[in-house]
Design a protein around this motif. Structure first.
Motif, short mmCIF file in Angstrom:
data_model
loop_
_atom_site.label_atom_id
_atom_site.label_comp_id
_atom_site.label_asym_id
_atom_site.label_seq_id
_atom_site.Cartn_x
_atom_site.Cartn_y
_atom_site.Cartn_z
N LYS A 71 0.91 -1.49 -0.66
CA LYS A 71 0.02 0.17 0.01
C LYS A 71 0.91 1.03 0.15
CE LYS A 71 -3.72 -2.04 0.11
NZ LYS A 71 -2.97 -3.36 -0.34
N ILE A 72 1.63 1.64 -0.92
CA ILE A 72 2.52 2.49 -1.12
C ILE A 72 2.40 3.38 -2.49
CG2 ILE A 72 5.26 3.13 -1.60
CD1 ILE A 72 6.06 0.67 -0.61
N ASP A 73 1.79 4.56 -2.34
CA ASP A 73 1.73 5.43 -3.59
C ASP A 73 3.06 5.89 -3.66
OD1 ASP A 73 -1.07 5.33 -2.90
OD2 ASP A 73 -1.08 6.79 -1.53
N PHE A 74 3.16 5.41 -5.36
CA PHE A 74 3.78 6.54 -5.63
C PHE A 74 4.03 6.91 -7.27
CE2 PHE A 74 3.59 1.83 -8.02
CZ PHE A 74 3.44 2.61 -9.11
N ALA A 75 4.67 7.80 -7.73
CA ALA A 75 4.53 8.67 -9.11
C ALA A 75 5.47 7.99 -10.51
CB ALA A 75 5.30 9.94 -8.94
N THR A 76 5.31 7.86 -11.51
CA THR A 76 5.46 7.26 -12.34
C THR A 76 6.21 7.76 -13.15
OG1 THR A 76 3.23 7.19 -13.70
CG2 THR A 76 3.69 5.38 -12.18
N LEU A 83 15.30 17.57 -4.07
CA LEU A 83 15.44 17.89 -3.19
C LEU A 83 14.11 18.53 -2.32
CD1 LEU A 83 18.89 18.82 -3.56
CD2 LEU A 83 18.29 16.41 -3.21
N ASP A 84 13.36 20.09 -3.46
CA ASP A 84 11.97 20.51 -3.22
C ASP A 84 11.06 19.89 -3.14
OD1 ASP A 84 9.84 21.65 -2.11
OD2 ASP A 84 10.61 23.61 -3.55
N PRO A 85 10.34 19.13 -1.98
CA PRO A 85 9.08 17.90 -2.18
C PRO A 85 7.54 19.19 -2.79
CG PRO A 85 10.02 18.57 0.35
CD PRO A 85 10.66 19.30 -0.85
N ARG A 86 7.77 20.00 -3.26
CA ARG A 86 7.05 21.13 -3.23
C ARG A 86 6.57 20.48 -4.97
NH1 ARG A 86 7.89 26.46 -1.31
NH2 ARG A 86 9.96 25.66 -1.79
N ALA A 87 8.07 20.17 -5.49
CA ALA A 87 8.48 20.14 -7.02
C ALA A 87 8.60 18.51 -7.53
CB ALA A 87 9.48 20.96 -6.99
N ARG A 88 8.01 17.69 -6.62
CA ARG A 88 8.37 16.70 -7.23
C ARG A 88 6.35 15.97 -7.57
NH1 ARG A 88 9.95 13.97 -1.97
NH2 ARG A 88 12.77 15.58 -1.38
N ASP A 89 6.77 14.77 -8.53
CA ASP A 89 5.32 14.69 -9.23
C ASP A 89 4.16 14.17 -8.33
OD1 ASP A 89 6.39 14.67 -12.00
OD2 ASP A 89 7.87 13.34 -11.19
N VAL A 90 3.07 14.02 -8.61
CA VAL A 90 2.05 13.64 -7.36
C VAL A 90 2.11 12.04 -7.42
CG1 VAL A 90 -0.35 13.12 -7.71
CG2 VAL A 90 0.51 15.88 -8.43
N GLU A 91 2.31 11.77 -6.60
CA GLU A 91 2.26 9.81 -6.09
C GLU A 91 1.27 9.66 -5.81
OE1 GLU A 91 5.23 9.65 -2.54
OE2 GLU A 91 6.87 10.44 -4.17
N ASP A 92 0.33 9.22 -7.39
CA ASP A 92 -1.20 8.83 -7.13
C ASP A 92 -1.43 7.80 -7.60
OD1 ASP A 92 -0.77 8.83 -9.53
OD2 ASP A 92 -2.62 10.50 -9.64
N ARG A 93 -0.52 6.75 -7.20
CA ARG A 93 -1.11 5.01 -8.45
C ARG A 93 -0.39 4.22 -7.04
NH1 ARG A 93 -1.44 5.50 -14.35
NH2 ARG A 93 -1.96 3.76 -14.08
N VAL A 255 7.32 5.22 -15.71
CA VAL A 255 7.42 3.83 -15.10
C VAL A 255 6.31 3.08 -15.38
CG1 VAL A 255 7.75 1.95 -13.50
CG2 VAL A 255 9.42 4.46 -14.29
N VAL A 256 5.79 2.67 -16.38
CA VAL A 256 4.12 1.73 -16.64
C VAL A 256 4.60 -0.40 -16.07
CG1 VAL A 256 3.06 0.79 -18.28
CG2 VAL A 256 3.84 2.86 -18.75
N LEU A 257 5.40 -0.80 -16.40
CA LEU A 257 5.78 -2.36 -16.33
C LEU A 257 6.68 -2.10 -14.76
CD1 LEU A 257 5.48 -3.42 -19.60
CD2 LEU A 257 3.53 -3.30 -18.00
N GLU A 258 7.53 -1.60 -14.95
CA GLU A 258 8.90 -2.26 -14.07
C GLU A 258 8.31 -2.66 -12.37
OE1 GLU A 258 9.94 -0.16 -17.07
OE2 GLU A 258 8.30 0.38 -16.00
N PRO A 259 7.32 -1.43 -11.77
CA PRO A 259 7.82 -1.68 -10.22
C PRO A 259 6.69 -3.55 -9.95
CG PRO A 259 7.45 0.67 -10.69
CD PRO A 259 7.47 -0.09 -12.45
N MET A 260 5.62 -3.73 -11.16
CA MET A 260 5.14 -4.52 -11.55
C MET A 260 5.60 -5.44 -11.37
SD MET A 260 2.20 -6.28 -10.43
CE MET A 260 1.16 -5.37 -9.91
N LEU A 261 7.06 -5.59 -12.16
CA LEU A 261 7.82 -6.73 -12.93
C LEU A 261 8.60 -7.31 -11.73
CD1 LEU A 261 8.68 -5.80 -16.03
CD2 LEU A 261 8.07 -7.70 -15.57
N ALA A 262 9.05 -6.42 -10.66
CA ALA A 262 9.88 -6.13 -9.99
C ALA A 262 9.05 -7.03 -7.73
CB ALA A 262 10.17 -5.17 -9.15
N PHE A 263 8.06 -6.40 -8.91
CA PHE A 263 7.21 -6.78 -7.25
C PHE A 263 6.60 -8.87 -7.94
CE2 PHE A 263 2.39 -8.29 -6.25
CZ PHE A 263 2.76 -7.82 -5.24
#
Length: 764
Positions: A71-76, A83-93, A255-263
């Motif tokens: 149950k980890i949200d991450f940005a793709t 280094l600025d959290p405000r400039a990072r991509d939205v972690e919604d996946r 990053v479309v397939l890679e996290p699932m492949l690793a999992f």
């Protein structure tokens, strides 16, 4: 000399003979096949899911649902870390979900011995849904009682992924003081990248704590970080390898397939697991170009001065943020260096919907914005009775102008020269006169449009690049770069750069094209038309370091001073006379094998680019319009580019021709069609999705206005994305010239033109 020559692509023979090895060409003993179970609705929730029958099917290794994944949200999105959290991509996946946000969302996955068994297992999974109304438009997304697709993500507004505004100058006063105030609204469609190679990859474990992912990714080093985050693993336990890639155009900057492949490989004890998406999956379940809705106010004086522009932009990012609002934000940043003396307001919002996720696609929002703004320029020129080329020349950027968004002077700019050259090539003035007041059923028109585009992401993102060079025992040199070759020709250009600075021929440079995060120098990847600009200091620096080390060793061997020596082709020569003194092969063998002196001669350089040079250019076209058939035929099309110094003229032409072809496709044909009742994509395949082939495209011509960009070691600027930016508005403006019909939406397909021609009374 190597830079400036039309050196053949170094990987061309391997690709055209089929010898190049792509991710789908590799296998391992015991390779398993994984396939996703995708939702059959566009919006809702899974109320129950039964996988018991699938699990007991012979040949099935595992079935996993949203209940089984971290149950980890991450940005793709494939951006360098900030280094600025405000400039990072939205972690919604997450890896899988029970909250369905588009038709085809991933809710479960099956791993089996082969593709057939995996598909049979998918059919045995039983799912029940609570279906909710689709959210397809801004009006639906922002309504008060709308379902919040991503609670707590994005801004505080329901279904708003991001928003920003910038104001340069006194826009309200400039609009009020202008002789004429114009209004326009322009919309663009959702399209797909349609790269030849679909998304494919596999993963396995070398040992209990080390996962290897082999993937068709544009961003191997960024991919590594995202995979580690998605599984809550240390970065050093993830290794990503990128072989040859069959195109991406930005779709593989996610990053479309890679996290699932690793999992999956981790869950199955290290078994190798492959996912290869079908074309239909690739159409709807990867990324698409964001549809834009742009409202513009423009103030113009009778003398042709563009006083002010005010834009309100809505961008539809679909089910997940992916690159989210950064697309819309980046697109707006290209306007200030295009018309830097104009007061400018840019207000933009990006909203979630229940459509396929919008992501990076060639041009990164600029095709949508350039279409809108350049159409307004045509309208403004017509309002004051000024020639469209003259109007653009009067307001266009010149070298020395201050980019009001960055506060920095524009170092090089050949935009006016591009407009002048295109005018001459197309015989613009004469054709404009000849084609006035046509009345036949087949009419001709000429059109123009122009653009500005950056050469990277700085200052929005870090621009780091790395290169390593090794002198081989035969006197050749290997070049390792983190920059990723995805078909654009960067490996060839880097070989030319390295050869130029080292002093040897290009065929003596071996570019190691397979990126491996365990050994390749760091580079964020292939995007933002950045690589030849951002990586050139690293390549040049590594080559210069290697050259110095070679000459130092030669001086030791020859008992001469290094400054009296030089490298030419395969030899060490005396600098002034050119006399050959020593072969590079003999020098290298001495360095490797002499018992007392020397050692392997290597050099490495990592650099950060803290500038962003703007490329400029224009499209000129002549079209023929068949009113009865509601069809546009392009008779001539020219793209004129200021891309700084051209490193490889032949490759540059190839970039332009490919980009113009993509621009024509988006202008006249491509469109993902949506069922407004249920949110399903109606043409998610290459039969129904009308993408022109080479037989459907016209002859494409190009030319260059070479400037010298001082912030790059070879004077070059971007060329990967610029060729498509101004194609659609140039065609649209030619249509306006031919018929007086103003088309403000894309695509200009026969279906759309029928409605416009009918409403204008042109269909008899």
């Amino acid at each position: 000399m190597a830079v400036g020559d039309s050196v053949p692509r170094i990987e061309a023979a391997a690709k055209v003979t089929g010898r190049a090895r792509f991710a789908g060409d590799f296998t391992l003993p015991g390779m398993r096949i994984a396939k996703y179970l995708r939702s059959s609705i566009a919006h809702g929730r899974v109320t129950s899911i039964d996988v018991s029958k699938a699990k007991v099917l012979p040949g099935v290794d595992g079935v996993f649902t949203f209940a089984d994944v971290p149950k980890i949200d991450f940005a793709t999105a494939g951006h360098a870390y900030s280094l600025d959290p405000r400039a990072r991509d939205v972690e919604d996946r997450m890896l899988l979900t029970d909250h369905i946000r588009y038709h085809g969302d991933e809710i479960a996955i099956v791993v089996a011995a082969n593709d057939l068994i995996a598909r049979q297992a998918l059919e045995l999974i039983e799912v029940e849904y609570q279906e909710l109304p689709p959210i397809l438009t801004a009006e639906q997304a922002y309504q008060i009682d709308a379902e919040d697709l991503h609670p707590g993500k994005g801004t505080t507004s329901v279904n708003e992924c991001g928003a920003h505004e910038y104001v340069l100058g006194n826009v309200e006063q400039s609009l009020a003081d202008a002789d004429h105030l114009l209004n326009g609204r322009y919309t663009t469609q959702m399209v797909q990248h349609c790269h030849m190679e679909t998304h494919v990859g596999y993963a396995y474990m070398d040992d209990l704590d080390y996962i290897v992912v082999v993937s068709s990714t544009q961003i191997p080093h960024i991919c590594r970080r995202i995979v580690a985050q998605s599984l809550d693993m240390p970065l050093h336990q993830i290794r990503v390898i990128k072989p040859a890639i069959g195109g991406g155009f930005g779709n593989k900057q996610d990053v479309v397939l890679e996290p699932m492949l690793a999992f999956l490989t981790k869950k199955l004890g290290g078994l190798p697991v492959r996912i290869e998406m079908t074309r239909e999956e690739n159409m709807v379940a990867t990324r698409v170009r964001h549809p834009f809705d742009v409202k513009i106010k423009a103030g113009v004086n009778n003398d042709g001065t563009l006083k002010g522009l005010s834009l309100d932009v809505l961008s539809n990012t679909g089910a997940y943020a992916s690159h989210g609002h950064s697309i819309c934000k980046a697109a707006g940043s290209k306007l200030a260096p295009l018309y830097p003396r104009t007061a400018l307001r840019y207000n933009a919002k990006t909203f979630y919907s229940t459509l396929p996720a919008g992501g990076a696609m060639r041009g990164y929002g600029s095709p949508q914005i350039i279409f809108a703004v350049d159409n307004m320029m045509e309208q403004a020129a017509a309002k004051i009775g000024m020639d469209p080329v003259d109007f653009r020349i009067k307001n266009a950027a010149v070298a020395g102008d201050i980019n009001p968004l960055s506060g920095k002077a524009i170092d090089s700019c050949g935009l006016i020269e591009c407009l002048q050259k295109g005018r001459d090539i197309l015989n613009w003035d004469q054709r404009r006169k000849e084609l006035q007041q046509q009345t036949g059923r087949v009419r001709r028109g000429v059109g123009v449009a122009c653009f500005a585009y950056g050469s990277g992401t700085y200052p929005a993102g870090v621009e780091i690049a790395g290169a390593r060079m090794v002198l081989n025992q035969d006197g050749s040199a290997n070049l390792h770069v983190g920059a990723v070759e995805i078909g654009q020709g960067s490996d060839t250009v880097f070989a030319q750069m390295a050869a130029e600075r080292l002093g040897i021929s290009v065929d003596m440079i071996r570019v190691v094209s397979t990126q491996d995060t365990d050994s390749t120098p760091f580079d964020p990847g292939a995007f933002a038309s950045r690589q030849t600009y951002v990586a050139s200091p690293a390549v040049a620096g590594a080559a210069e370091k290697l050259r110095k080390k070679i000459l130092d060793h030669a001086a030791l061997m020859l008992e001469k001073k290094a400054e009296t020596l030089d490298i030419h082709q395969k030899d060490i020569i005396e600098r002034t006379s050119g006399e050959k003194l020593l072969s590079l092969q003999d020098l290298s063998l001495d360095a490797y094998y002499h018992k007392e002196r020397g050692g392997q001669i290597t050099a490495e350089m990592s650099t950060k680019m803290t500038a962003n040079a703007y490329a400029y250019g224009a499209t000129f076209t002549e079209i023929e319009v068949d009113l009865d058939m509601c069809r546009i035929e392009i008779k001539k099309i020219w793209n004129i580019h200021d891309a700084g110094k051209i490193i490889n003229p032949l490759l540059a032409r190839g970039q332009v021709e490919g980009g113009v072809g993509m621009g024509i496709a988006g202008a006249l044909a491509e469109e993902m069609l949506i069922n407004a009742k249920n949110g399903k994509i109606l043409n998610g395949n290459l039969l129904d999705y009308k993408m022109p082939t080479c037989l459907d495209l016209p002859d494409i011509d190009c030319d260059f206005v070479e400037t010298d960009e001082s912030t790059a070691p070879f004077g070059n600027k971007s060329l990967g994305e610029p060729p498509l930016l101004s194609v659609a508005p140039a065609i649209r403006n030619a249509l306006l010239h031919a018929t007086s019909v103003q088309v403000d939406s894309l695509p200009m397909s026969p279906k759309a033109l029928f409605i416009h021609f009918r409403d204008a009374g042109l269909l008899g």
